[in-house]
Design a protein around this motif. Structure first.
Motif, PDB file in Angstrom:
ATOM      1  N   LYS A 160      32.720  38.022  35.837  1.00 16.84           N
ATOM      2  CA  LYS A 160      32.800  39.475  35.706  1.00 16.84           C
ATOM      3  C   LYS A 160      31.575  40.077  36.369  1.00 16.84           C
ATOM      4  O   LYS A 160      30.446  39.625  36.142  1.00 16.84           O
ATOM      5  CB  LYS A 160      32.822  39.833  34.219  1.00 16.84           C
ATOM      6  CG  LYS A 160      33.049  41.296  33.942  1.00 16.84           C
ATOM      7  CD  LYS A 160      33.170  41.500  32.437  1.00 16.84           C
ATOM      8  CE  LYS A 160      33.563  42.926  32.116  1.00 16.84           C
ATOM      9  NZ  LYS A 160      33.825  43.108  30.686  1.00 16.84           N
ATOM     10  N   CYS A 161      31.783  41.085  37.208  1.00 15.24           N
ATOM     11  CA  CYS A 161      30.670  41.749  37.882  1.00 15.24           C
ATOM     12  C   CYS A 161      29.851  42.526  36.846  1.00 15.24           C
ATOM     13  O   CYS A 161      30.395  43.369  36.135  1.00 15.24           O
ATOM     14  CB  CYS A 161      31.210  42.695  38.955  1.00 15.24           C
ATOM     15  SG  CYS A 161      29.901  43.651  39.744  1.00 15.24           S
ATOM     16  N   PRO A 162      28.545  42.235  36.740  1.00 18.26           N
ATOM     17  CA  PRO A 162      27.728  42.941  35.747  1.00 18.26           C
ATOM     18  C   PRO A 162      27.504  44.414  36.092  1.00 18.26           C
ATOM     19  O   PRO A 162      27.125  45.199  35.219  1.00 18.26           O
ATOM     20  CB  PRO A 162      26.407  42.164  35.754  1.00 18.26           C
ATOM     21  CG  PRO A 162      26.403  41.360  36.987  1.00 18.26           C
ATOM     22  CD  PRO A 162      27.806  41.227  37.486  1.00 18.26           C
ATOM     23  N   LYS A 163      27.746  44.785  37.335  1.00 18.17           N
ATOM     24  CA  LYS A 163      27.517  46.182  37.718  1.00 18.17           C
ATOM     25  C   LYS A 163      28.737  47.067  37.496  1.00 18.17           C
ATOM     26  O   LYS A 163      28.626  48.150  36.934  1.00 18.17           O
ATOM     27  CB  LYS A 163      27.065  46.263  39.177  1.00 18.17           C
ATOM     28  CG  LYS A 163      25.693  45.653  39.370  1.00 18.17           C
ATOM     29  CD  LYS A 163      25.109  45.999  40.712  1.00 18.17           C
ATOM     30  CE  LYS A 163      23.687  45.453  40.774  1.00 18.17           C
ATOM     31  NZ  LYS A 163      23.164  45.418  42.125  1.00 18.17           N
ATOM     32  N   CYS A 164      29.909  46.621  37.941  1.00 16.77           N
ATOM     33  CA  CYS A 164      31.091  47.496  37.832  1.00 16.77           C
ATOM     34  C   CYS A 164      32.142  46.959  36.862  1.00 16.77           C
ATOM     35  O   CYS A 164      33.179  47.584  36.666  1.00 16.77           O
ATOM     36  CB  CYS A 164      31.708  47.722  39.204  1.00 16.77           C
ATOM     37  SG  CYS A 164      32.579  46.300  39.872  1.00 16.77           S
ATOM     38  N   SER A 165      31.896  45.769  36.295  1.00 13.20           N
ATOM     39  CA  SER A 165      32.799  45.153  35.309  1.00 13.20           C
ATOM     40  C   SER A 165      34.120  44.638  35.886  1.00 13.20           C
ATOM     41  O   SER A 165      35.032  44.281  35.140  1.00 13.20           O
ATOM     42  CB  SER A 165      33.101  46.094  34.144  1.00 13.20           C
ATOM     43  OG  SER A 165      31.912  46.355  33.445  1.00 13.20           O
ATOM     44  N   LYS A 177      29.655  37.856  45.843  1.00 16.79           N
ATOM     45  CA  LYS A 177      29.814  39.257  46.215  1.00 16.79           C
ATOM     46  C   LYS A 177      30.993  39.865  45.464  1.00 16.79           C
ATOM     47  O   LYS A 177      32.069  39.274  45.399  1.00 16.79           O
ATOM     48  CB  LYS A 177      30.061  39.357  47.723  1.00 16.79           C
ATOM     49  CG  LYS A 177      30.155  40.777  48.216  1.00 16.79           C
ATOM     50  CD  LYS A 177      30.438  40.824  49.710  1.00 16.79           C
ATOM     51  CE  LYS A 177      30.582  42.255  50.178  1.00 16.79           C
ATOM     52  NZ  LYS A 177      30.942  42.325  51.588  1.00 16.79           N
ATOM     53  N   CYS A 178      30.759  41.036  44.904  1.00 12.75           N
ATOM     54  CA  CYS A 178      31.841  41.762  44.259  1.00 12.75           C
ATOM     55  C   CYS A 178      32.533  42.596  45.331  1.00 12.75           C
ATOM     56  O   CYS A 178      31.902  43.380  46.021  1.00 12.75           O
ATOM     57  CB  CYS A 178      31.296  42.660  43.149  1.00 12.75           C
ATOM     58  SG  CYS A 178      32.579  43.716  42.436  1.00 12.75           S
ATOM     59  N   TYR A 179      33.842  42.409  45.450  1.00 14.64           N
ATOM     60  CA  TYR A 179      34.573  43.113  46.501  1.00 14.64           C
ATOM     61  C   TYR A 179      34.900  44.552  46.125  1.00 14.64           C
ATOM     62  O   TYR A 179      35.328  45.331  46.950  1.00 14.64           O
ATOM     63  CB  TYR A 179      35.833  42.329  46.884  1.00 14.64           C
ATOM     64  CG  TYR A 179      35.459  41.046  47.569  1.00 14.64           C
ATOM     65  CD1 TYR A 179      35.110  41.044  48.913  1.00 14.64           C
ATOM     66  CD2 TYR A 179      35.381  39.849  46.858  1.00 14.64           C
ATOM     67  CE1 TYR A 179      34.722  39.888  49.552  1.00 14.64           C
ATOM     68  CE2 TYR A 179      34.988  38.680  47.477  1.00 14.64           C
ATOM     69  CZ  TYR A 179      34.661  38.700  48.824  1.00 14.64           C
ATOM     70  OH  TYR A 179      34.269  37.550  49.435  1.00 14.64           O
ATOM     71  N   LYS A 180      34.683  44.899  44.866  1.00 15.06           N
ATOM     72  CA  LYS A 180      34.959  46.270  44.445  1.00 15.06           C
ATOM     73  C   LYS A 180      33.751  47.171  44.715  1.00 15.06           C
ATOM     74  O   LYS A 180      33.871  48.239  45.287  1.00 15.06           O
ATOM     75  CB  LYS A 180      35.322  46.309  42.962  1.00 15.06           C
ATOM     76  CG  LYS A 180      35.824  47.669  42.525  1.00 15.06           C
ATOM     77  CD  LYS A 180      36.217  47.662  41.064  1.00 15.06           C
ATOM     78  CE  LYS A 180      36.689  49.043  40.632  1.00 15.06           C
ATOM     79  NZ  LYS A 180      36.811  49.141  39.179  1.00 15.06           N
ATOM     80  N   CYS A 181      32.558  46.678  44.283  1.00  8.58           N
ATOM     81  CA  CYS A 181      31.375  47.541  44.430  1.00  8.58           C
ATOM     82  C   CYS A 181      30.420  47.035  45.517  1.00  8.58           C
ATOM     83  O   CYS A 181      29.378  47.633  45.751  1.00  8.58           O
ATOM     84  CB  CYS A 181      30.652  47.680  43.097  1.00  8.58           C
ATOM     85  SG  CYS A 181      29.848  46.167  42.538  1.00  8.58           S
ATOM     86  N   ASN A 182      30.791  45.909  46.184  1.00  6.25           N
ATOM     87  CA  ASN A 182      30.007  45.340  47.276  1.00  6.25           C
ATOM     88  C   ASN A 182      28.626  44.822  46.881  1.00  6.25           C
ATOM     89  O   ASN A 182      27.800  44.572  47.749  1.00  6.25           O
ATOM     90  CB  ASN A 182      29.856  46.342  48.429  1.00  6.25           C
ATOM     91  CG  ASN A 182      31.036  46.255  49.361  1.00  6.25           C
ATOM     92  OD1 ASN A 182      31.613  45.188  49.543  1.00  6.25           O
ATOM     93  ND2 ASN A 182      31.424  47.372  49.935  1.00  6.25           N
TER      94      ASN A 182
HETATM   95 ZN   LIG Z   1      31.170  45.002  41.090  1.00  7.42          ZN
END
Ligand SMILES: [Zn+2]
Length: 101
Positions: free
Chosen positions: A30-35, A4-9
């Motif tokens: 690295k989160c592929p959605k928000c980087s 889980k990305c804690y920035k973009c959930n």
């Molecule tokens: Zn993210």
């Protein structure tokens, strides 16, 4: 690995990679959605200690017989892989005392 990305959930499928941060190899992903980038604690700690050392870390001077001794904080010895009994070089560089490992 799903995480889980804690920035973009977002729940994202990621694989671990190695980042180069200030010359240190830092594992993370690295989160592929928000980087947003996430790092392994032990790895990023080396970078944090290195940054602290650039500003300077105060250490106490003690005495051992007629010699003076300086304690090396554990976080510093672990980043530079300095072991008890190891020899280091004291040198003057630009009028400052430098410890070479
Ligand atoms: Zn993210």
């Amino acid at each position: 690995m799903k995480t889980k990305c804690y920035k973009c959930n977002s729940i994202v499928n990621t694989r671990q990679r190695v980042f180069n941060i200030m010359g240190f190899e830092v594992r993370g992903w690295k989160c592929p959605k928000c980087s947003e980038e996430y790092y392994e604690g032990d790895d990023i700690n080396k970078v944090l200690v290195y940054n602290k050392l650039k500003k300077g870390i105060p250490v106490k001077v003690g005495a051992l017989g007629s010699s003076l001794v300086m304690r090396l904080p554990k976080e510093v010895s672990s980043v530079f892989d300095i072991k008890k009994g190891q020899e280091v070089i004291l040198r003057v560089k630009d009028k400052e005392l430098v410890v070479e490992v």
